[in-house]
Scaffold this active site. Sequence first.
Site, PDB file in Angstrom:
ATOM      1  N   THR A   1     -31.934  36.603  -8.533  1.00 21.23           N
ATOM      2  CA  THR A   1     -31.812  37.340  -7.266  1.00 21.23           C
ATOM      3  C   THR A   1     -31.837  38.858  -7.453  1.00 21.23           C
ATOM      4  O   THR A   1     -32.683  39.547  -6.879  1.00 21.23           O
ATOM      5  CB  THR A   1     -30.510  36.946  -6.549  1.00 21.23           C
ATOM      6  OG1 THR A   1     -29.430  37.058  -7.474  1.00 21.23           O
ATOM      7  CG2 THR A   1     -30.577  35.512  -6.050  1.00 21.23           C
TER       8      THR A   1
ATOM      9  N   ASP B   1     -34.531  38.988 -20.045  1.00 17.86           N
ATOM     10  CA  ASP B   1     -33.216  38.933 -19.438  1.00 17.86           C
ATOM     11  C   ASP B   1     -32.436  38.052 -20.413  1.00 17.86           C
ATOM     12  O   ASP B   1     -32.525  36.826 -20.371  1.00 17.86           O
ATOM     13  CB  ASP B   1     -33.271  38.333 -18.041  1.00 17.86           C
ATOM     14  CG  ASP B   1     -31.880  38.262 -17.398  1.00 17.86           C
ATOM     15  OD1 ASP B   1     -30.891  38.302 -18.153  1.00 17.86           O
ATOM     16  OD2 ASP B   1     -31.806  38.156 -16.165  1.00 17.86           O
TER      17      ASP B   1
ATOM     18  N   ARG C   1     -27.565  27.561  -3.881  1.00 15.85           N
ATOM     19  CA  ARG C   1     -28.753  28.139  -4.519  1.00 15.85           C
ATOM     20  C   ARG C   1     -29.952  27.417  -3.908  1.00 15.85           C
ATOM     21  O   ARG C   1     -30.461  26.454  -4.434  1.00 15.85           O
ATOM     22  CB  ARG C   1     -28.728  27.948  -6.040  1.00 15.85           C
ATOM     23  CG  ARG C   1     -27.693  28.806  -6.735  1.00 15.85           C
ATOM     24  CD  ARG C   1     -28.195  30.203  -7.081  1.00 15.85           C
ATOM     25  NE  ARG C   1     -27.823  31.218  -6.109  1.00 15.85           N
ATOM     26  CZ  ARG C   1     -27.566  32.482  -6.416  1.00 15.85           C
ATOM     27  NH1 ARG C   1     -27.582  32.891  -7.657  1.00 15.85           N
ATOM     28  NH2 ARG C   1     -27.316  33.359  -5.484  1.00 15.85           N
TER      29      ARG C   1
HETATM   30  C1  LIG Z   1     -25.695  37.353 -13.648  1.00 13.75           C
HETATM   31  C2  LIG Z   1     -27.082  37.524 -13.995  1.00 13.75           C
HETATM   32  C3  LIG Z   1     -27.752  38.729 -13.763  1.00 13.75           C
HETATM   33  C4  LIG Z   1     -27.122  39.904 -13.027  1.00 13.75           C
HETATM   34  O1  LIG Z   1     -26.064  40.424 -13.724  1.00 13.75           O
HETATM   35  P1  LIG Z   1     -24.765  41.062 -13.000  1.00 13.75           P
HETATM   36  O2  LIG Z   1     -23.864  41.403 -14.143  1.00 13.75           O
HETATM   37  O3  LIG Z   1     -24.200  40.044 -12.092  1.00 13.75           O
HETATM   38  O4  LIG Z   1     -25.223  42.271 -12.281  1.00 13.75           O
HETATM   39  C5  LIG Z   1     -29.057  38.826 -14.178  1.00 13.75           C
HETATM   40  N1  LIG Z   1     -29.690  37.802 -14.774  1.00 13.75           N
HETATM   41  C6  LIG Z   1     -29.077  36.635 -15.014  1.00 13.75           C
HETATM   42  C7  LIG Z   1     -29.814  35.538 -15.697  1.00 13.75           C
HETATM   43  C8  LIG Z   1     -27.764  36.443 -14.631  1.00 13.75           C
HETATM   44  O5  LIG Z   1     -27.182  35.269 -14.851  1.00 13.75           O
END
Ligand SMILES: *Cc1c(COP(=O)(O)O)cnc(C)c1O
Length: 461
Positions: free
Chosen positions: A128, A218, A386
């Site tokens: 998101t 990520d 979700r």
């Molecule tokens: C939680 C999450 C984010 C965002 O990180 P925040 O610390 O909540 O801002 C981005 N990518 C993934 C895969 C996440 O699980």
Amino acid sequence: MGERRRSWAEPYKIKMVEPIRMTTREAREAAIQEAGYNSFLLRSEDVYIDLLTDSGTSAMSDRQWGKLMVGDEAYAGARSFYRLVDAVHDIYGYEELIPTHQGRGAEHILSQLLISEGDFVPGNMYFTTTRYHQEAAGGTFVDVIVDEAHDPTSLFPWKGNVDLDKLKALVDEVGADRIPYISVETNVNMAGGQPMSMANLRATHEYCSSVGIPVMLDATRALENAFFIQQGEEGYADRPIAEILREICSYSEGATVSSKKDNLVNIGGFLAVRDEDLARRARAMLVAFEGLHTYGGMAGRDMEALAEGIREMVDTDDHVRARVGQVQYLGGKLIDAGIPIIRPVGGHGVFLDAAAILPHIPQDEFPAAALTAALYVDSGVRGMERGIVSAGRDRATGDHHRPKLELVRLTIPRRVYTQAHMDVTAESVIEVFEHRDQVGGLRFTYEPDELRFFQARFEPV
Ligand SMILES: *Cc1c(COP(=O)(O)O)cnc(C)c1O
């Protein structure tokens, strides 16, 4: 039997507890109505077992709590910052560290630096906040995850994989120069915590290098992904988790990390890259949006606890084995009871297939949100929608994005709940499932423009 324990039993004992309370059904009915049938708007006091998220909800170790006392709160050049730099370098392998308040702070900086209006950003499904920042920077997100990820019945073990044909088709269509980077998520959250294989990541990096597209990970859930690689990919069974994690990161030019997940702290995150020039530009933005480059969005003590958490998560393989083991335990109970869930069970939670459980509720009446509310009313277990609510609306057409999956996520915080809590959760899901014909749909009474799932309010249809 060698050294290996038979069960995933926790590699720690409990030193401090936080009481929680069981409420009455009547009280929960009032609470969910007050919350506009949105589990994000419930007060945690009214929740018995909180499976809303595993983000920032981990229990820290005694060593991490000890580190809080030795945080260096100097404005510039804090010792704690350099400890964090060393930990990220040792465990993830990146040289340049940009500390942020949490993952989205890192996503914001990376997106603003690399994405221009009209660019395309391919990714293996979206997260998101990640997609939000890519779109806010003028980019168009393009999903290049394998088809199996969208099929809740597929047992394919690597549902997080990038579909290289989809990626190549995009490159052919728009040209590599319109693609500033590919956003590759480990253990894909929105697909149900599904891993990618090392072979796929390696091949993705190889192809991207050949056409000059950087791979940005990520790496928020890279530890859990490393565990699945160790368990299921040929050649990795005898490799320590720490080594596998390092190899994952080696196939990237940088990463954004939310430290609220794998890293075992309650707040924090970072952007880590190899390129010095990119790091310099990131630091310029950091000062404007987060804080000076040696603390970014974190207190010195938080950087200490984070540095310790990063080392602790891979110190032995036992932590991740117990973490994912607990998730698999809950998933196994639900599968045995015949509840439709996403399979294989992923790394951080169990995802109920709300479309299959509530086939009588059309997608426009938010079946996953309705199921989340029903589960809360039954037992005080808080999950998260979700599905179509989380997916939001298409900016161009104004219509809902219509995801193929309508899920209720039951996310397990790390080192927080016991096997008995998992049993109670399973019992409640089974109870709601048995009376599923009594669950009705919802409609909006308030719909925010952006990231609507956080604050939306509903009423029963
Ligand atoms: C939680 C999450 C984010 C965002 O990180 P925040 O610390 O909540 O801002 C981005 N990518 C993934 C895969 C996440 O699980």
